[in-house]
Design a protein around this motif. Structure first.
Motif, short mmCIF file in Angstrom:
data_model
loop_
_atom_site.label_atom_id
_atom_site.label_comp_id
_atom_site.label_asym_id
_atom_site.label_seq_id
_atom_site.Cartn_x
_atom_site.Cartn_y
_atom_site.Cartn_z
N ASP A 137 53.76 67.98 114.81
CA ASP A 137 54.41 68.31 116.08
C ASP A 137 55.72 69.06 115.81
N PRO A 138 55.81 70.34 116.16
CA PRO A 138 57.06 71.08 115.93
C PRO A 138 58.26 70.47 116.63
N ALA A 139 58.02 69.76 117.74
CA ALA A 139 59.14 69.15 118.47
C ALA A 139 59.65 67.89 117.78
N HIS A 140 58.84 67.30 116.91
CA HIS A 140 59.24 66.10 116.18
C HIS A 140 58.89 66.28 114.71
N PRO A 141 59.62 67.14 114.02
CA PRO A 141 59.27 67.46 112.62
C PRO A 141 59.58 66.31 111.68
N THR A 142 58.93 66.34 110.52
CA THR A 142 59.28 65.44 109.43
C THR A 142 60.55 65.98 108.78
N VAL A 143 61.51 65.09 108.53
CA VAL A 143 62.79 65.49 107.96
C VAL A 143 62.90 64.98 106.53
N PHE A 144 63.04 65.90 105.60
CA PHE A 144 63.24 65.58 104.18
C PHE A 144 64.70 65.81 103.81
N GLN A 194 78.40 69.13 94.37
CA GLN A 194 77.65 68.22 95.23
C GLN A 194 76.78 69.05 96.17
N VAL A 195 75.48 68.77 96.14
CA VAL A 195 74.51 69.53 96.94
C VAL A 195 73.76 68.58 97.86
N ALA A 196 73.63 68.98 99.11
CA ALA A 196 72.83 68.21 100.07
C ALA A 196 71.87 69.17 100.77
N ILE A 197 70.60 68.76 100.85
CA ILE A 197 69.57 69.59 101.47
C ILE A 197 68.90 68.79 102.58
N GLU A 198 68.66 69.44 103.70
CA GLU A 198 67.87 68.84 104.77
C GLU A 198 66.82 69.86 105.20
N ALA A 199 65.55 69.47 105.14
CA ALA A 199 64.44 70.35 105.52
C ALA A 199 63.65 69.69 106.63
N ARG A 200 63.38 70.44 107.68
CA ARG A 200 62.61 69.95 108.83
C ARG A 200 61.35 70.78 108.97
N GLY A 201 60.18 70.13 108.91
CA GLY A 201 58.95 70.89 108.96
C GLY A 201 57.80 70.14 109.60
N HIS A 202 56.71 70.87 109.82
CA HIS A 202 55.49 70.27 110.37
C HIS A 202 54.28 70.97 109.76
N LEU A 203 53.15 70.29 109.87
CA LEU A 203 51.90 70.78 109.30
C LEU A 203 51.18 71.72 110.25
N VAL A 204 50.65 72.80 109.67
CA VAL A 204 49.67 73.65 110.36
C VAL A 204 48.56 73.89 109.35
N GLN A 258 46.83 73.61 106.12
CA GLN A 258 47.27 73.27 104.76
C GLN A 258 48.70 73.74 104.49
N LYS A 259 49.38 74.22 105.52
CA LYS A 259 50.75 74.71 105.37
C LYS A 259 51.74 73.70 105.96
N PHE A 260 52.82 73.45 105.22
CA PHE A 260 53.93 72.67 105.75
C PHE A 260 55.12 73.62 105.78
N ALA A 261 55.63 73.89 106.98
CA ALA A 261 56.65 74.92 107.13
C ALA A 261 57.71 74.48 108.12
N GLY A 262 58.88 75.12 108.02
CA GLY A 262 59.96 74.80 108.93
C GLY A 262 61.26 75.46 108.50
N SER A 263 62.36 74.77 108.77
CA SER A 263 63.68 75.31 108.47
C SER A 263 64.45 74.36 107.57
N PHE A 264 65.49 74.88 106.93
CA PHE A 264 66.32 74.03 106.07
C PHE A 264 67.78 74.45 106.16
N THR A 265 68.63 73.49 105.85
CA THR A 265 70.05 73.77 105.63
C THR A 265 70.42 73.13 104.31
#
Length: 333
Positions: A245-252, A284-294, A296-303
């Motif tokens: 669900d793009p509206a409720h992505p998995t957050v890594f 010090q590095v911090a990464i946050e990636a938000r994505g969803h499945l389509v 076999q692809k897991f895609a989204g945005s990151f900061t």
């Protein structure tokens, strides 16, 4: 020329050229006797005698993946009856062949067993074409090709990481694209990072871990990534499955804290030249990636944020903050 000639003069050299030998790992079984029960034949009478057949050739790749050849005399047509006979051998529970090939020494037709005896052939060639097409034929029927295209089935009894996925996954490829950097840094802005391999798995305590390895085409940027530990990245989420669900992505998220000691080989981010670190740098590095499945692809945005802190002699403590905004895509297999 009769059927025996077809076997010895045509089929035997062909299967030998493809890499099959009797009594080896890639075995050749000749005239394999098969019995068909009344149940298999759709008969109901208990006293109906079993029907017997004999498969001309059963080829075994690696001792497990099979295909068969049904040989006929040159004058025999390769009609529906021949196809049905060959299919019955290939589909027999003692054989379970992937393919069946019918030939009269002049024409060759290859069929996929589980498509049934009435399906169209997937490969056709004439005897005269074998020298020119041997590589292509071997790439379909040779032992290496059969093992490549039909690997062992591995039962995955773990909970899937997402719809249609296994419980552990390999990242076959991917990319990260930086769209904006604050403050602006020309070499990093619009930079593309290739994800060359990686994996995703469920942690014993729940949640998912994703690990991947990156490469940057520009050597100096690759060196910098390796120095701050971004060439190999481990991210975690508390989610048990990947969102669709793009509206409720998995957050890594991932956090890294490291020290670049004084005198270490490093990159000056002002000149982008190699130099030795003049002081100790804490990164010090911090990464946050938000994505969803389509699929076999897991895609989204990151900061990603990076803080570099260091003490300059006579100038006190300095802190530099950088922030990247971008997109990503991973291919999962």
């Amino acid at each position: 020329m009769n059927e025996a000639d077809v076997r010895e003069e045509v089929i035997a050299p062909l299967i030998k050229a493809m890499g099959y030998r009797t009594g080896t790992e890639h075995n050749v079984l000749r005239e394999l006797s098969l019995t068909y029960s009344r149940v298999q034949l759709g008969r109901e009478k208990a006293n109906d005698p079993p029907l017997r057949g004999k498969a001309d050739y059963v080829l075994e790749a690696g001792g497990r993946v099979r295909w068969i050849i049904e040989a006929k005399a040159p004058a025999a047509p390769l009609d529906a009856a021949v196809e049905a006979q060959a299919w019955s051998y290939a589909n027999h529970p003692e054989v379970r062949a992937i393919y069946f090939l019918v030939t009269n020494g002049r024409q060759f037709r290859l069929y996929v067993t589980n498509r049934g005896p009435d399906a169209a052939p997937v490969l056709e060639f004439a005897y005269e074409e074998i020298p020119q097409r041997l590589a292509a034929i071997t790439n379909t029927l040779g032992p290496a090709a059969m093992l490549r295209d039909h690997p062992d089935i591995v039962i995955d009894d773990g909970a899937p990481l997402g719809p249609g996925l296994r419980s552990t996954l390999r990242i076959s490829s991917g990319r990260l694209k930086v769209h904006r950097v604050e403050p602006a840094i020309a070499p990093i802005d619009q930079m593309t990072v290739s994800i060359v391999d990686g994996s995703a798995s469920r942690r014993p305590d729940g949640g998912i871990t994703v690990s991947y390895r990156t490469e940057v085409a520009v050597n100096v940027l690759q060196t910098m990534n390796e120095q701050i530990g971004l060439n190999i990245v481990d991210l975690v989420t508390d989610d048990d499955v990947l969102s669709t669900d793009p509206a409720h992505p998995t957050v890594f998220r991932a956090v890294r804290d490291l020290l670049i000691p004084k005198g270490s080989a490093t990159i000056d981010i002002n000149t982008w030249q190699h130099e030795k670190a003049p002081v100790d740098f804490r990164v010090q590095v911090a990464i946050e990636a938000r994505g969803h499945l389509v699929g076999q692809k897991f895609a989204g945005s990151f900061t990603s944020t990076m803080r570099m802190s260091f003490d300059m002699p006579g100038a006190g403590r300095k802190v530099l903050d950088f922030k990247n905004f971008g997109s990503f895509e991973l291919t999962l297999v």
